[in-house]
Design a protein around this motif. Structure first.
Motif, mmCIF file in Angstrom:
data_model
loop_
_atom_site.group_PDB
_atom_site.id
_atom_site.type_symbol
_atom_site.label_atom_id
_atom_site.label_comp_id
_atom_site.label_asym_id
_atom_site.label_seq_id
_atom_site.Cartn_x
_atom_site.Cartn_y
_atom_site.Cartn_z
ATOM 1 N N GLU A 254 34.311 44.422 42.525
ATOM 2 C CA GLU A 254 35.454 44.221 41.625
ATOM 3 C C GLU A 254 36.485 45.331 41.785
ATOM 4 O O GLU A 254 37.691 45.069 41.784
ATOM 5 N N LEU B 280 40.319 44.863 42.818
ATOM 6 C CA LEU B 280 41.381 45.312 41.903
ATOM 7 C C LEU B 280 42.340 46.287 42.572
ATOM 8 O O LEU B 280 43.488 46.410 42.151
ATOM 9 N N ASN C 157 38.885 39.542 36.686
ATOM 10 C CA ASN C 157 39.568 40.820 36.920
ATOM 11 C C ASN C 157 40.844 40.965 36.087
ATOM 12 O O ASN C 157 41.214 42.068 35.698
ATOM 13 N N GLY D 4 39.185 45.463 34.658
ATOM 14 C CA GLY D 4 40.541 45.160 35.106
ATOM 15 C C GLY D 4 41.575 45.888 34.262
ATOM 16 O O GLY D 4 42.545 46.434 34.781
#
Ligand code: ITT
Length: 198
Positions: free
Chosen positions: A15, A19, A176, A182
């Motif tokens: 992730e 990101l 995200n 996020g």
């Protein structure tokens, strides 16, 4: 130099990499540095643990380092598992066992009392030991059986009411955009720019 991602959790690495795509920042995971000792996460807060992980690795490697400390805060359980989310069911880091334990503790608890949030603190440390932090959270409800295959950890049990889907049922791009991680990452770009210019 690429920024070090100070985590050994593969779900987080995926992730965080996604990101930071589309930014100017290149990243390198700790998988490239197997000799860096494991950081003992003995803090009482996400922030304390994130700062410790980022600082120890930044100083050890002499590189700008980003760490994420995160977890699930369940209201009915007075905030558990919280900072103990990764090892809720005991040592060994088994997501399935953690999820089973959470379901047991919430057995027969009605939906309106199953409110929870994911929390994330991201810390960015420079090799001189300076650290800056950001945080993000995301509200949801713990459902009573797992749904979905995406993501990691408690995602199959975490329902996002606005979507009627669990984090494990949402596309990673949507997770995200709204997740604790996020949101913390959105706030981190200016800090990374400052660290890069040092
Ligand atoms: P590192 O310390 O190496 O980064 P860790 O997994 O031990 O890895 P944490 O101490 O921050 O990291 O624990 C976070 C735990 O919280 C993680 O293992 C999951 O169980 C849970 N968690 C955090 N973010 C999550 C997410 O987006 N989806 C599902 N579970 C999450």
């Amino acid at each position: 130099d690429p920024i070090i991602l100070a985590t050994r959790n593969e779900g987080k690495v995926r992730e965080l990499q996604q990101l930071l795509l589309g930014t100017d920042f290149k990243v390198e995971s700790l998988a490239c540095y197997p000799d860096v000792p494991e950081v003992v996460e003995d803090g009482d807060t996400f922030k304390a643990n994130a700062v410790k992980k980022a600082r120890e690795v930044a100083v050890a490697l002499g590189r700008t380092t980003l760490a994420d400390d995160s977890g699930l805060v369940v209201d009915y359980l007075d905030g558990a598992p919280g900072v103990h989310s990764a090892r809720f069911a005991g040592p060994g880091h088994d997501d399935a066992a953690n999820n089973r334990k959470l379901l047991q503790l919430l057995n027969d608890v009605p939906q309106q009392k199953r409110t929870a949030r994911f929390c994330c603190v991201v810390a960015v440390a420079t090799p001189d030991g300076q650290v800056a932090t950001t945080q993000g959270s995301c509200e949801g409800i713990i459902i009573d059986e797992p749904r979905g295959e995406n993501g990691f950890g408690y995602d199959p049990l975490f329902l996002v009411p606005q979507y009627g889907k669990t984090f494990a049922e949402l596309d990673s791009a949507i997770k995200n955009a709204i997740s604790h991680r996020g949101r913390a990452l959105q706030k981190v770009r200016d800090i990374l720019k400052a660290a890069a210019n040092d």
